[in-house]
Design a protein around this motif. Structure first.
Motif, PDB file in Angstrom:
ATOM      1  N   ARG A   2      32.150  86.122  53.795  1.00  0.00           N
ATOM      2  CA  ARG A   2      32.833  86.573  54.999  1.00  0.00           C
ATOM      3  C   ARG A   2      34.151  87.243  54.602  1.00  0.00           C
ATOM      4  NH1 ARG A   2      34.118  81.315  54.312  1.00  0.00           N
ATOM      5  NH2 ARG A   2      36.222  80.641  54.813  1.00  0.00           N
ATOM      6  N   GLU A   4      37.872  88.226  55.699  1.00  0.00           N
ATOM      7  CA  GLU A   4      38.871  87.777  56.672  1.00  0.00           C
ATOM      8  C   GLU A   4      40.221  88.431  56.386  1.00  0.00           C
ATOM      9  OE1 GLU A   4      40.374  83.580  54.772  1.00  0.00           O
ATOM     10  OE2 GLU A   4      38.399  83.565  55.724  1.00  0.00           O
ATOM     11  N   TYR A  69      42.943  91.723  53.029  1.00  0.00           N
ATOM     12  CA  TYR A  69      41.672  91.090  53.364  1.00  0.00           C
ATOM     13  C   TYR A  69      41.126  90.394  52.126  1.00  0.00           C
ATOM     14  CZ  TYR A  69      41.885  93.953  57.530  1.00  0.00           C
ATOM     15  OH  TYR A  69      42.300  94.525  58.707  1.00  0.00           O
TER      16      TYR A  69
END
Length: 181
Positions: A2, A4, A69
């Protein structure tokens, strides 16, 4: 995996320092290049690496990056990183030439994937994300890298082209509408 956004990058400093050292070690000390360091630390010297890289990382986290990120694996470990830099007018980033230092430029920086994940498409995923985000912001994507790095060829395959040499760096600009796989 993922991706983020990191809202408080300074809080991840220690984890990021370990991640970057792993990349440094796995590339035999080629990346990050530590071009400002006369005597580079060995690839098994985390303490020495920290002494030279931590102040630079603090600068990047606190003053350079506009957005950071991280890509996390199933265990929550950082598997990749990517930062965007687009408010260049007020920043002291000497590796950015004046010719692209304007409100339209969006730099993709701090782009790394843990080498143990190489070849699985995670770099392409992060790059697509970065290009989409810069498009949303109305920015023209650029990358500044070293011509001798593997990353240079990677970016060329992904739709970037060299637009200039600056100091020891090469400046690449994104030309394609879609990122190639």
């Amino acid at each position: 995996m993922r991706t983020e956004r990191v809202e408080k990058p300074e809080k991840l400093k220690e984890e990021l320092l370990s991640f970057v050292f792993d990349v440094y070690r796995s590339t035999g000390g080629r990346y990050p290049a530590l071009e400002w360091v006369e005597d580079k630390p060995s690839t098994d010297d985390f303490e020495g690496f920290g002494r030279v890289y931590e102040p630079f990382l603090e600068f990047r986290l606190g003053e350079e990056f506009d957005e950071l990120y991280v890509l996390r694996d199933e265990d929550g470990r950082i598997a990749g990183t990517m930062a965007l830099v687009y408010n260049l007018e007020d920043k002291d980033v000497p590796w950015v030439p004046d010719e692209i230092r304007d409100e339209k430029t969006g730099l993709i920086e701090f782009f790394m994937v843990d080498p143990s994940y190489k070849g699985r498409g995670y770099g392409s995923e992060l790059l697509k994300f970065a290009l989409q985000r810069l498009k949303e912001l109305g920015k023209v994507p650029y990358v500044i890298t070293f011509p001798e790095l593997e990353a240079y060829g990677y970016y060329l395959k992904k739709g970037f082209e060299e637009v200039m040499r600056y100091k020891e760096f090469v400046v690449l600009k994104y030309r394609e509408k879609e990122v190639r796989s």
